[in-house]
Enzyme design. Structure first.
Site, PDB file in Angstrom:
ATOM      1  N   SER A  94      47.163  95.823  -4.493  1.00 31.85           N
ATOM      2  CA  SER A  94      47.974  96.878  -5.102  1.00 31.85           C
ATOM      3  C   SER A  94      49.142  96.214  -5.810  1.00 31.85           C
ATOM      4  O   SER A  94      49.961  95.547  -5.168  1.00 31.85           O
ATOM      5  CB  SER A  94      48.483  97.829  -4.020  1.00 31.85           C
ATOM      6  OG  SER A  94      49.386  98.754  -4.574  1.00 31.85           O
ATOM      7  N   LYS A 123      50.089 100.649 -10.211  1.00 33.59           N
ATOM      8  CA  LYS A 123      50.913 101.846 -10.068  1.00 33.59           C
ATOM      9  C   LYS A 123      51.210 102.403 -11.448  1.00 33.59           C
ATOM     10  O   LYS A 123      51.472 101.624 -12.387  1.00 33.59           O
ATOM     11  CB  LYS A 123      52.219 101.487  -9.361  1.00 33.59           C
ATOM     12  CG  LYS A 123      52.035 100.963  -7.944  1.00 33.59           C
ATOM     13  CD  LYS A 123      51.686 102.088  -6.988  1.00 33.59           C
ATOM     14  CE  LYS A 123      51.663 101.605  -5.557  1.00 33.59           C
ATOM     15  NZ  LYS A 123      51.371 102.691  -4.606  1.00 33.59           N
ATOM     16  N   LYS A 174      45.412 106.019   5.939  1.00 30.51           N
ATOM     17  CA  LYS A 174      46.452 105.134   6.463  1.00 30.51           C
ATOM     18  C   LYS A 174      46.694 105.547   7.906  1.00 30.51           C
ATOM     19  O   LYS A 174      46.969 106.729   8.178  1.00 30.51           O
ATOM     20  CB  LYS A 174      47.751 105.269   5.665  1.00 30.51           C
ATOM     21  CG  LYS A 174      47.670 104.673   4.267  1.00 30.51           C
ATOM     22  CD  LYS A 174      49.001 104.735   3.551  1.00 30.51           C
ATOM     23  CE  LYS A 174      48.856 104.202   2.125  1.00 30.51           C
ATOM     24  NZ  LYS A 174      50.059 104.462   1.311  1.00 30.51           N
ATOM     25  N   LYS A 215      44.409  97.625  -8.084  1.00 29.30           N
ATOM     26  CA  LYS A 215      45.092  98.922  -8.190  1.00 29.30           C
ATOM     27  C   LYS A 215      46.429  98.683  -8.852  1.00 29.30           C
ATOM     28  O   LYS A 215      47.153  97.757  -8.481  1.00 29.30           O
ATOM     29  CB  LYS A 215      45.267  99.481  -6.788  1.00 29.30           C
ATOM     30  CG  LYS A 215      46.329 100.561  -6.614  1.00 29.30           C
ATOM     31  CD  LYS A 215      46.182 101.220  -5.245  1.00 29.30           C
ATOM     32  CE  LYS A 215      47.505 101.602  -4.640  1.00 29.30           C
ATOM     33  NZ  LYS A 215      47.345 102.186  -3.279  1.00 29.30           N
ATOM     34  N   ASP A 252      46.164 110.395  -1.047  1.00 30.52           N
ATOM     35  CA  ASP A 252      46.910 109.532  -0.129  1.00 30.52           C
ATOM     36  C   ASP A 252      47.954 110.413   0.581  1.00 30.52           C
ATOM     37  O   ASP A 252      47.684 110.975   1.643  1.00 30.52           O
ATOM     38  CB  ASP A 252      47.552 108.383  -0.945  1.00 30.52           C
ATOM     39  CG  ASP A 252      48.475 107.469  -0.141  1.00 30.52           C
ATOM     40  OD1 ASP A 252      48.749 107.756   1.024  1.00 30.52           O
ATOM     41  OD2 ASP A 252      48.954 106.440  -0.688  1.00 30.52           O
ATOM     42  N   GLY A 307      47.547 100.705   2.391  1.00 35.93           N
ATOM     43  CA  GLY A 307      48.522  99.769   2.954  1.00 35.93           C
ATOM     44  C   GLY A 307      49.926 100.318   2.862  1.00 35.93           C
ATOM     45  O   GLY A 307      50.215 101.198   2.042  1.00 35.93           O
ATOM     46  N   GLU A 323      44.687 107.745  -7.748  1.00 38.42           N
ATOM     47  CA  GLU A 323      45.215 108.060  -6.416  1.00 38.42           C
ATOM     48  C   GLU A 323      46.454 108.932  -6.526  1.00 38.42           C
ATOM     49  O   GLU A 323      47.375 108.624  -7.282  1.00 38.42           O
ATOM     50  CB  GLU A 323      45.540 106.730  -5.720  1.00 38.42           C
ATOM     51  CG  GLU A 323      45.995 106.870  -4.276  1.00 38.42           C
ATOM     52  CD  GLU A 323      46.261 105.508  -3.624  1.00 38.42           C
ATOM     53  OE1 GLU A 323      45.842 104.463  -4.179  1.00 38.42           O
ATOM     54  OE2 GLU A 323      46.895 105.492  -2.557  1.00 38.42           O
ATOM     55  N   ASP A 380      47.425 104.351  -9.141  1.00 37.39           N
ATOM     56  CA  ASP A 380      48.083 105.158  -8.100  1.00 37.39           C
ATOM     57  C   ASP A 380      49.392 105.697  -8.670  1.00 37.39           C
ATOM     58  O   ASP A 380      50.262 104.929  -9.073  1.00 37.39           O
ATOM     59  CB  ASP A 380      48.351 104.274  -6.868  1.00 37.39           C
ATOM     60  CG  ASP A 380      48.931 105.042  -5.691  1.00 37.39           C
ATOM     61  OD1 ASP A 380      49.147 106.272  -5.804  1.00 37.39           O
ATOM     62  OD2 ASP A 380      49.172 104.406  -4.635  1.00 37.39           O
TER      63      ASP A 380
END
Ligand code: OSB
Ligand code: MG
Length: 369
Positions: free
Chosen positions: A136, A164, A263, A162, A239, A291, A214, A189
């Site tokens: 990520s 952001k 998670k 991934k 998420d 994570g 996400e 995400d």
């Protein structure tokens, strides 16, 4: 098993690299480590993944300390627990505070596995020897830095990347990434940075062949996500919206997502995480393990959980060295060609390094039966 002693340590580690999401930047991480001891002397370890500020969910390190000290410890200290799954029920009447619950519950799972001389992965019902992981990558000031970070990850064999995104840092950034990496497994995400007003923009994401987007919409929403999923070809993964098996059932029933990020901390522990995993397997919904920039104890729990069969998609569990100058476990978590080997040793399978733990401990509280 009777829990005879519980210790809470408050710790602080500096991140090797600042991590930026649509909510802001993290430079270091304060967190709690929980140690439980049973009547035979088996010791189990858990980690609270709450941050210092309530930007991801409502929990913080301080609210976790309060909940664990004043409510959760009295519910399990000097009490007989035959199986860690019972802890999920014992804690159920307390609303939410899932990261606090998880820190204690996951420590009891570790002690239980050690008591039975089995690995945590085995007592959870894990079936894999190795797990596939991705990375990520946070928001970067300069897209050139982002491309360089992706290149390093790809060269190291990361199984998926991934990135952001946030309003103003999305379509153009993804277009640039696809220019250099047309074929990598890529996902984005948003950490709930958009609303349905952005639907035209979000529909443009379909051109990038993302594995998933996400949590594009609000952290407490599953209704608008269903509307959005109807309009997108790209699968939505939830998420922040998922705190329980019940949330999972409703989101799937409504068509709010096609993938779930599990998670352990967000859902209140390993028992609930396993329930969500089992439900998604039955419904043909792939899951992956998210994570929370964990130190070694939390990372070890993520690895054990990911050994379950429906963790089909690569998770965010990078190696220790990606986050920390020195991690608090021995050996550190190592990723080789995008894979982590599940330890066979008893419990979490990584030994807490007490010397390093003491070095970064700010405060310890101990509770005895
Ligand atoms: O949304 O998955 C997230 C980190 C902190 C809080 C939320 C998230 C993340 C990450 C990084 O994406 C995951 C990791 O590398 O641990
Ligand atoms: Mg996320």
């Amino acid at each position: 098993m009777v829990i005879k002693e519980i210790k809470i340590r408050k710790m602080k580690l500096s991140l090797k690299n600042p991590f930026t999401t649509s909510f802001g930047t993290l430079n270091d991480k304060e967190f709690l480590i929980i140690e439980v001891k049973d009547e035979l002397g088996n010791v189990g370890w858990g980690e609270s993944v709450a941050f210092s500020t309530p930007w991801y969910t409502e929990e913080t390190v301080k609210t976790n300390l309060h909940m664990i000290k004043d409510f959760l410890i009295p519910l399990v200290l000097d009490k007989k627990v035959n199986h860690p799954e019972e802890v999920n029920e014992i804690f159920r009447f307390i609303k939410r505070n899932n990261m606090a619950k998880s820190a204690v519950e996951s420590a009891i799972w570790d002690a239980y596995a050690k008591r039975r001389n089995k690995s945590l992965a085995e007592v959870l019902g894990g079936t894999k020897e190795k797990i596939k992981v991705g990375i990520s990558i946070g928001i970067k000031k300069d897209v050139v830095d982002l491309i360089e970070s992706i290149r390093q990850a790809v060269n190291k064999g990361s199984k998926r990347v991934k990135v952001k995104i946030k309003p103003g840092y999305d379509i153009e950034v993804l277009r640039e990434i696809r220019k250099y990496f047309p074929d990598i497994l890529l996902m984005a995400d948003a950490n709930s940075a958009y609303s349905l007003d952005d639907i035209q923009l979000l529909k443009q994401l379909d051109e990038f062949n993302l594995m998933m987007i996400e949590q594009p919409l609000a952290s407490d929403d599953i209704i608008d996500h269903a509307t959005l999923q109807n309009e997108l070809n790209t699968p939505i993964c939830l998420d922040e919206s998922i705190h329980s098996l019940e949330d999972t059932r409703k989101a799937i029933q409504l068509g709010s997502c096609q993938i779930i990020n599990i998670k352990i901390g967000r859902v209140g522990g390993l028992t609930e995480a396993k329930k969500i995993h089992d439900y998604c397997l039955e419904k043909n919904i792939p899951v992956w393990c998210g994570g929370m920039l964990e130190a070694g104890i939390g990372r070890a729990h993520n690895i054990a959980l990911t050994s379950l069969p429906n963790f089909i998609l690569p998770g965010d569990t990078e190696g220790s060295a990606h986050y920390w100058e020195e991690d608090i476990i021995t050996p550190e978590v190592v990723v080789e060609n995008g894979e982590i080997t599940i330890p066979e040793k008893e419990g979490i399978g990584f030994a807490p390094n007490l010397q390093i733990i003491d070095k970064y401990t700010i405060d310890i509280k101990s509770y005895q039966a």
